[in-house]
Scaffold this active site. Structure first.
Site: not given
Lengths: 543, 543
Positions: B186, B333, B440, B445
């Site tokens: 990646t 992933e 958070k 959130w």
């Protein structure tokens, strides 16, 4: 040196191929989709999930745990679909009871599978009561009634009442994907029924690969998310060919017809806009003949025909009604689907009839060939015959508690279907014979059915049987047993000349003409009047 | 008590999920189907099989064996497709070299993956020569040239010549389905490239399940057997999103464009009747702008957009050309596909634009949720945000030779995407933020990007950064750092009043209004001029 393995998966990362994993997508994307029973009961997929949880809790309350067996005796229903999921998801085994067997055979299968709980539709109560006292392992029976019939004595409760009383949440565990999920007994023509069984991994892979085979078709023979599915091969018979699992994964509307009554089926097709089903030729024939169906538009209906061969005549009648009929092939031991004869757009038209009645092309992951006795593939020329052998991840690995029978199924790493056929350059398999009807001579195959047909064309021949008998040089040679018509006479040379005429035309091979022709006064028959080839082989094997 | 396992499979019955199993069906059913390279080279699937065999023999001749690694440096080509199969089918690992990395990074990845053989397209010769002397494990280099360029010194041979000299038959072995098949690095924005890797089992299951997700769509967003496929995300990038494997399994016509040149791509779409592709928004934008494309009919083209979010404007432009654009979501992933935003027929029309730009609905076997910090799912109401976490059988289990990084990827049995989003009742995921941009607070959130946008709307504000700072009571609280426009004045109370106005309208939550607002003269930036939030967090973490 071996390839590097991915580091062994800690359980936290593992994703075993379990039946419960089929529910994630439809519950996320189609929670309000319908599941209809006989046009009367309507649930959503959200309800399905809740009822699966309730059923699991109800069964747990009856002692069902991982390793238990739950036997189901019902017509095709939403309840059966719930059992398809809840029972294996608990780690228990679902036995789909073949209600077409005799009571004695049903008794045998329940004892042989060691069923712990039996769920019995009221319609099967007489059968169940008749065998009940001889059940060896069943501890509990649950009752199903569509019309509010009271629970008979000796039953622990009624299905709907038990679900209503149970909690909706159940924490379905993870376990090894090779755990047994289902078992089912075949109706062998000889001997006792044999149990085939499939694991979670096998059912999930069958669902994905056969689902992909169906969905990859752009139009004809396709199952897509906007279809409406209704089974017409029973759910007790190899999970209705696995289609309920596929339909659920795709989140399509599902319709369950209960008992197969032509008028009801046709009404459901119309009322619920059914577009995808599967059945044996007999059912299709019944539906096409039913007076209730004459006015119903069947032109959006896609229909897999399997179980036995579809004749060109039946296919034509179905096409005249606009039905997209096509053959599917497999057997109980193959979970079942191996091939599908979907029609490509380019083949549409009058010429598509022979393709629709072919045995079909392999679905994804199916490695299939016609092979000679040494497991060498025969040429894909549409005429070179061999035994159909297959490898896929969803083949039963043997028969339940019956290792001796299991051994004959597998040889050389391939499952032997006992079918004879050929494959063409486009991958279409055509099954032509059962292997027991074929004579192997000098590495070649002769169809006894074809030889019998040609011999019977001689005007002096009344009846004929062709069997293979051992031959030192050729392995096997055909032997023709002929009963002459009353008042007719014929000798072996004249009959051989008759056959050589066909060989000259290329209808049969020259080596197909039997040296040995025996005229007899009668042929051994079975109790139902069929040729008893087994007895004939035993009688004539020695020469 | 555990569920009963299917008796351990003797190797003769086993059917491991290996990449070679994807070839059975297309070779049987579509042997004459085409694989086209740049409109110039045409092979059939039959040729593909032969060339895979030849490639394996050629690589074996260079010492490649199970456990070896073969690195590929090529543009999208039929050769790359051959490597997708031949290398893992041998039990070796295919490293798809990310040619967008710097030479130093490419060097790092080849050494880190311990590549044994590198196959180099002439276009990458300068890069390869620059790093060659520092390669630690590479023993052999093979050369690719489209225009007959002579093989440079130090190469063991040219790809086509090696294939021509090799035998076509190779007996690809069975082995454990958990064997590593591919690896890819990646382009992390920070630190060294990280290697993700996938097993045969993972790639086969991704192929089946994503294939089914695509094929199950009746029309929009579908990939069926009559489609023509061309990749427009590179084959070195997570196997071109796995689509070449899917296309091959379905036996569709495939077109490989080489290097991405807009005029060439558009010409191929027209000439080869391409109907299915996938790309990042930038490529689509380029193609829509290209003068060569103005006259080309794109109305049969289905196009997955991924990699970064598709704007409504871009989607509209594509729709005006008739392109069936829709979003796909995943990451290196995740192999990569998790969700697809295919359009149902019922949603077609002007209203479908917002659906096309949503992140998408999960494909089969993807178990996906938005979760709070305790891994409880947030409500599927289309607004309650949480981190996107997933379980599927094809998630990388960590980073190659990098266990420390691997640990942050997984927690509680779920892969943590680091994305924040919400899911609606129809299963549509909408990703709204990267988790590092989210604060958070008290179990809720707050989007820092959204807060920054609202603060910037105040006329006195020139620049703003919102970061989360530790808070004893709430866990974290937002801190706003504000640079005023020249000549403007503003105090914290006035800015809070500005924000409370939005809270009153329901645009943000009341608890989203920061208590701490700090006016500063400048904000830390990265070398490319972006806000350096990491530096700001370090600077202000202590309060």
């Amino acid at each position: 040196m071996n390839p590097p393995l991915i580091e062994r998966t800690p359980s936290a990362y593992a994703y075993p191929l379990l039946i419960k994993q089929l529910l994630h997508t439809p519950l996320a994307t189609a929670p309000d989709q319908e599941i209809v029973y006989r046009g009367q009961v309507r649930h959503t997929y959200r309800d399905l999930a809740t009822r699966i949880g309730r059923l699991a809790n109800a069964l747990a309350g009856q002692g069902i745990a991982p390793g238990s067996t739950v036997a189901m005796m019902d017509w095709d229903s939403h309840r059966y679909l719930e059992c398809f999921f809840a029972v294996p998801m608990m780690g228990a085994v679902l036995q789909t009871v073949n209600i077409r067997l005799s009571p004695e055979q049903i008794l045998y299968t329940l004892n042989h599978a060691r069923a712990d709980v039996v769920i019995v539709n009221a319609e099967f109560l007489p059968v169940f009561e008749a065998i009940r006292s001889q059940l060896e392992t069943v501890k509990t029976a649950l009752f199903i009634s569509d019309d509010g019939q009271p629970v008979p004595p000796g039953f622990a409760g009624e299905y709907e009442a038990l679900l209503a009383a149970a909690a909706p949440d159940y924490d379905f565990p993870d376990f090894d994907e090779n755990a047994r999920a289902t078992t089912f007994y075949t109706t062998g023509t000889t001997g006792l029924p044999k149990g085939v069984y499939f694991s979670h991994r096998q059912l999930v892979l069958h669902t994905l690969a056969v689902g992909l085979g169906l969905a990859a078709a752009p139009r004809q023979g396709s199952l897509h998310r906007d279809d409406v599915y209704m089974p017409l091969t029973p759910m007790f018979h190899v999970h209705a060919w696995g289609l309920p699992y596929i339909a659920t994964l795709l989140g399509v509307k599902q319709v369950y017809p209960g008992r197969y009554v032509p008028a009801t089926i046709l009404q459901l097709v119309e009322q619920e806009q059914v577009t995808f089903s599967h059945c044996v030729p007999t059912i299709l024939h019944m539906l096409l003949l039913a007076p209730e169906g004459k006015a119903i538009d069947l032109s959006r209906w896609k229909l897999i025909i399997g179980g036995s061969a579809m004749t060109a005549g039946l296919a034509r009648q179905a096409r005249e009604r606009g039905i997209d009929v096509f053959t599917g092939y497999g057997m109980s031991e193959t979970c079942p689907i191996l091939t599908l004869a979907q029609i490509d757009d380019a083949d549409l038209g009058e010429a598509d009839l022979p393709l629709r009645t072919k045995t079909g092309r392999p679905v994804p992951l199916v490695n299939l060939m016609t092979a000679d006795g040494e497991l060498n593939p025969t040429p894909r020329d549409g005429k070179s015959v061999g035994e159909v052998v297959a490898r896929t991840p969803w083949l039963t690995q043997g028969y339940l508690h019956n290792p001796a029978s299991s051994e004959t199924l597998w040889a050389g790493g391939w499952l032997h279907t006992q079918d004879i056929g050929h494959i063409d350059a486009r991958g279409y398999l055509q099954v032509t014979d059962r292997i027991k009807d074929v004579i192997k001579t000098g590495g070649e195959w002769i169809s006894s059915l074809e030889l019998e047909d040609l011999i019977a064309r001689h005007p002096a021949v009344g009846e004929v049987a062709v069997i293979g008998v051992p031959d030192e040089k050729w392995g096997e040679r055909p032997l023709a047993l002929v009963v002459l018509r009353a008042g007719q006479s014929l000798d072996a040379d004249a009959l051989r000349t008759h056959l050589k005429g066909y060989a000259d035309q290329g209808v049969i091979s020259r080596y197909g003409v039997p040296e040995r022709i025996v005229f007899v006064s009668e042929l051994a028959k079975t109790s139902v009047g069929k040729l008893n080839k087994r007895a004939l082989r035993e009688q004539y094997a020695a020469g």
